[in-house]
Design an enzyme around this catalytic site. Structure first.
Site, mmCIF file in Angstrom:
data_model
loop_
_atom_site.group_PDB
_atom_site.id
_atom_site.type_symbol
_atom_site.label_atom_id
_atom_site.label_comp_id
_atom_site.label_asym_id
_atom_site.label_seq_id
_atom_site.Cartn_x
_atom_site.Cartn_y
_atom_site.Cartn_z
ATOM 1 N N PHE A 11 6.874 7.102 -0.355
ATOM 2 C CA PHE A 11 7.087 8.428 0.193
ATOM 3 C C PHE A 11 7.593 8.360 1.631
ATOM 4 O O PHE A 11 7.096 7.560 2.442
ATOM 5 C CB PHE A 11 5.779 9.230 0.221
ATOM 6 N N ASP A 12 8.543 9.225 1.945
ATOM 7 C CA ASP A 12 8.805 9.586 3.333
ATOM 8 C C ASP A 12 7.593 10.375 3.814
ATOM 9 O O ASP A 12 6.815 10.902 3.001
ATOM 10 C CB ASP A 12 10.074 10.442 3.392
ATOM 11 N N MET A 13 7.411 10.493 5.111
ATOM 12 C CA MET A 13 6.255 11.223 5.638
ATOM 13 C C MET A 13 6.626 12.639 6.080
ATOM 14 O O MET A 13 6.212 13.634 5.479
ATOM 15 C CB MET A 13 5.608 10.461 6.798
#
Length: 220
Positions: A11-13
């Site tokens: 995941f990107d944050m």
């Protein structure tokens, strides 16, 4: 949702797990307002998903030689820290999706353009940090997104081949990075729709994380 086997999810944050892009935009507007400067919302949107050093160059170019970037950044940081200290907003559907992936035994990682201290602080405050087996930040790689380095590093830390990973992103720059790493890149729209280049590299485009979960459960 995925015909090929998936062994890990990355995941990107910002904008994907944490609803921070709106906080950052509000922080930039607060800083500009404090300094009596106009700040077009289009410029804010152009900085979504862009590493901070490049954002600094964009601001300096927009405002010209007399612009004091350090003062602007100081006001920006104060505003963001105030907003994030009150609460770290989590995107709707995050907890349900992470629970679903955990129950299926899939290892999870973060690939973020934020620095490690910021990422650990914000994920910790949001109650998400312990859910991830690996964390790759801008402090860990030479080249930020849209280069694939962050996603490759995250996969390496999980011990999973990049082509066996699915990546979730909210920005076009992030989609390009994940695709370049050889991952199936899913865009979960936050502020901006994908560019034409990013759209061509998306495995799927979802309106939100609830849609992702429905599709993983076999729904539409």
């Amino acid at each position: 949702m995925f015909e090929e086997p998936v062994e890990a999810v990355i995941f990107d944050m910002d904008g994907t797990l944490i609803d921070s892009e709106s906080v950052y935009i509000a922080g930039m507007q607060d800083a500009a307002r404090t300094l009596g400067l106009p700040l077009p919302i289009e410029l804010c949107h152009a900085m979504v998903g862009v590493p901070s050093l490049e954002c600094n160059l964009m601001l300096q170019e927009h405002y010209g030689a007399g612009f004091d970037l350090a003062v602007f950044r100081g006001h920006f940081s104060t505003s963001v820290q105030r907003q994030m200290s009150e609460r770290v907003p989590v995107k709707s559907g995050v907890v349900e999706l992470l629970d679903f992936l955990r129950d299926r035994g899939l290892p999870l990682a973060i690939a973020t353009s934020a620095g490690r201290a910021t990422a650990e602080r914000n994920l910790g405050r949001a109650g998400l940090l312990d859910r991830f087996a690996a964390l790759a930040t801008r402090d860990d790689v030479e080249h930020p997104k849209p280069a694939p380095d962050l996603y490759l590093e995250a996969a390496k830390r999980l011990g999973v081949a990049a082509e066996r990973c699915v990546a979730f992103e909210d920005s076009s720059i992030g989609i390009i990075a994940a695709h370049a790493a050889g991952m199936r890149a899913v865009m979960v729209i936050d502020i901006l729709p994908p560019t034409e280049e990013a759209r061509a590299k998306c495995f799927h485009i979802a309106e939100d994380l609830h849609e992702v979960l429905r599709r993983m459960n076999g729904g539409t």
